[in-house]
Scaffold this active site. Structure first.
Site, PDB file in Angstrom:
ATOM      1  N   CYS A 104       0.859  -1.181   0.000  1.00 59.55           N
ATOM      2  CA  CYS A 104       0.000   0.000   0.000  1.00 59.55           C
ATOM      3  C   CYS A 104       0.893   1.228   0.000  1.00 59.55           C
ATOM      4  CB  CYS A 104      -0.945   0.018   1.200  1.00 59.55           C
ATOM      5  SG  CYS A 104      -2.366   1.122   0.899  1.00 59.55           S
ATOM      6  N   CYS A 106      -0.158   4.109   1.944  1.00 53.21           N
ATOM      7  CA  CYS A 106      -0.530   5.028   3.026  1.00 53.21           C
ATOM      8  C   CYS A 106       0.557   5.221   4.088  1.00 53.21           C
ATOM      9  CB  CYS A 106      -1.849   4.620   3.668  1.00 53.21           C
ATOM     10  SG  CYS A 106      -1.925   2.926   4.246  1.00 53.21           S
ATOM     11  N   CYS A 114      -4.174   6.022   0.740  1.00 55.87           N
ATOM     12  CA  CYS A 114      -3.643   4.786   0.165  1.00 55.87           C
ATOM     13  C   CYS A 114      -3.269   4.932  -1.304  1.00 55.87           C
ATOM     14  CB  CYS A 114      -4.654   3.651   0.338  1.00 55.87           C
ATOM     15  SG  CYS A 114      -5.016   3.321   2.071  1.00 55.87           S
ATOM     16  N   LYS A 180     -12.325  -5.442   2.919  1.00 55.03           N
ATOM     17  CA  LYS A 180     -11.728  -4.572   3.924  1.00 55.03           C
ATOM     18  C   LYS A 180     -12.693  -3.442   4.214  1.00 55.03           C
ATOM     19  CE  LYS A 180      -7.638  -1.791   4.944  1.00 55.03           C
ATOM     20  NZ  LYS A 180      -6.381  -1.233   4.420  1.00 55.03           N
ATOM     21  N   ARG A 190      -2.947   2.690  13.087  1.00 54.79           N
ATOM     22  CA  ARG A 190      -2.531   3.963  12.485  1.00 54.79           C
ATOM     23  C   ARG A 190      -1.484   4.653  13.331  1.00 54.79           C
ATOM     24  NH1 ARG A 190      -8.542   5.350  10.185  1.00 54.79           N
ATOM     25  NH2 ARG A 190      -8.458   3.717   8.599  1.00 54.79           N
ATOM     26  N   ARG A 202     -11.068   7.068   4.770  1.00 56.30           N
ATOM     27  CA  ARG A 202     -10.883   6.124   3.663  1.00 56.30           C
ATOM     28  C   ARG A 202     -12.216   5.504   3.219  1.00 56.30           C
ATOM     29  NH1 ARG A 202      -6.136   4.516   6.978  1.00 56.30           N
ATOM     30  NH2 ARG A 202      -4.323   5.513   6.031  1.00 56.30           N
ATOM     31  N   GLU A 218     -16.770  -8.194  -4.118  1.00 57.19           N
ATOM     32  CA  GLU A 218     -15.388  -7.700  -4.227  1.00 57.19           C
ATOM     33  C   GLU A 218     -14.391  -8.857  -4.198  1.00 57.19           C
ATOM     34  OE1 GLU A 218     -13.945  -4.702  -4.515  1.00 57.19           O
ATOM     35  OE2 GLU A 218     -15.659  -3.351  -4.306  1.00 57.19           O
ATOM     36  N   LYS A 233     -11.269  -8.369   6.689  1.00 51.38           N
ATOM     37  CA  LYS A 233     -10.667  -7.493   7.689  1.00 51.38           C
ATOM     38  C   LYS A 233     -11.632  -6.365   8.021  1.00 51.38           C
ATOM     39  CE  LYS A 233      -6.772  -4.340   8.296  1.00 51.38           C
ATOM     40  NZ  LYS A 233      -5.675  -3.623   7.689  1.00 51.38           N
ATOM     41  N   SER A 259      -5.714  -4.507  14.898  1.00 48.19           N
ATOM     42  CA  SER A 259      -5.107  -3.829  16.047  1.00 48.19           C
ATOM     43  C   SER A 259      -6.109  -3.462  17.142  1.00 48.19           C
ATOM     44  CB  SER A 259      -4.382  -2.572  15.571  1.00 48.19           C
ATOM     45  OG  SER A 259      -5.294  -1.679  14.934  1.00 48.19           O
ATOM     46  N   TYR A 298      -2.017 -10.057  16.182  1.00 50.51           N
ATOM     47  CA  TYR A 298      -0.945  -9.535  17.032  1.00 50.51           C
ATOM     48  C   TYR A 298      -0.741 -10.419  18.254  1.00 50.51           C
ATOM     49  CZ  TYR A 298      -1.542  -5.621  13.943  1.00 50.51           C
ATOM     50  OH  TYR A 298      -1.630  -4.853  12.809  1.00 50.51           O
TER      51      TYR A 298
HETATM   52 ZN   LIG Z   1      -3.372   1.880   2.843  1.00 52.07          ZN
END
Ligand SMILES: [Zn+2]
Length: 309
Positions: A104, A106, A114, A180, A190, A202, A218, A233, A259, A298
């Protein structure tokens, strides 16, 4: 008679590789919203990946945190960029470990979006595609096994597949962030990746959490364009889509336990409101039961350790 199996070999650990971490103590920078997760220097990435591999964790997924950013995000396709160097170091030290790279812009753009922006401030889809192709090819040259485009631009999987093939990397696979959603659960990431948009959000290129059928469409499009694996996600509020995407595509499905989902469990565990180990293993088992072949989390190292004892 247990229906669902959870093992370290089903887990993928996300890692933040940071240029600035090289000058931090032990090559590690703390992330205040993600306790126990750090931004890592190249040396620390290899150390951390070695302990993950020893625990049987299947793969790592790399996110770059560059020292410099610009309007186009040119650090993203620099062959000497932070992710490219980390991939080479990991493949040299741990050739058996599967290395996935986030593709990406971003983390590399000074505006945090992005893609590249038009004069009116909107993301220019087609100009961005060309750059994403270059990013993916650069990661492949460094030795990445799979590239994972997370931008949600239209047509990026096809563009990346063509660029990889043209650059001689037909064996490098694509894990597409297909479903997503524009989610509140990305907040801590972030901070970790320094990728908060400087203005706007976004929502023009991520999915509305209310739209499940759109997400499945998609994913089907990404498969037509050449995705080898598709991702849903975030994970926790999207179990129905993990099942639906798997059913529709027939491909391996990755669930990204993001996250904010990590931070939520950590905060509750720290406050003594729930048992971290039991909660995490239940979450990961639930995602596997929903149909996830692999789970990006994580908590991967903790879970692998708990599963081993
Ligand atoms: Zn991105």
């Amino acid at each position: 008679m247990r229906e669902t199996e959870l093992s370290a070999g089903r887990l993928v650990a996300p890692m933040f590789v940071s240029e600035a971490a090289a000058s931090a103590p032990q090559g590690r920078e703390a992330i205040s919203t993600m306790p126990s997760v750090q931004r890592l220097s190249l040396t620390a990435v290899v150390e951390e990946a070695r302990s993950l591999a020893d625990l049987g964790v299947a793969a790592v997924m790399l996110f770059g945190v560059p020292g410099d950013k610009d309007a186009e995000g040119s650090g993203a396709w620099d062959d000497d960029g932070v992710v490219q160097l980390a991939v080479s170091a990991l493949k040299a030290a741990l050739p058996e470990l599967v290395v996935i790279t986030d593709v990406c812009l971003c983390e590399y753009t000074d505006h945090g979006h992005c893609g590249v922006l038009r004069a009116d401030g909107a993301v220019d889809n087609d100009a961005t595609l060309e750059l994403l192709g270059q990013v993916a090819a650069s990661h492949a040259r460094a030795g990445a096994d799979l590239v994972a485009p997370s931008d949600m631009m239209d047509g990026r999987v096809g563009t990346i597949r063509a660029e990889l093939d043209a650059d001689g990397h037909s064996d490098v696979g694509i894990l597409a962030y297909s479903a997503k959603f524009a989610s509140a659960f990305y907040g801590p990431f972030r901070e970790a990746a320094g990728s908060t948009p400087a203005f706007g959000d976004r929502r023009s290129y991520q999915l509305d959490p209310a739209n499940g059928r759109e997400a499945v469409r998609e994913a089907a499009l990404d498969v037509e364009e050449g995705a080898d694996m598709v991702m849903v996600k975030p994970a926790l509020a999207y179990g129905d889509l993990i099942a639906a995407v798997k059913h529709r595509t027939g491909l391996p499905v990755a669930a990204y336990n993001v996250s904010g989902e990590y931070a939520m469990v950590k905060a509750a565990a720290t406050a003594g409101y729930l048992d971290e180990r039991q909660a995490v293993l239940e979450i990961l088992t639930g995602l596997r039961r929903a149909g996830a072949d692999i789970v990006i989390s994580y908590h991967a190292a903790d879970a692998a350790r708990w599963l081993a004892t």
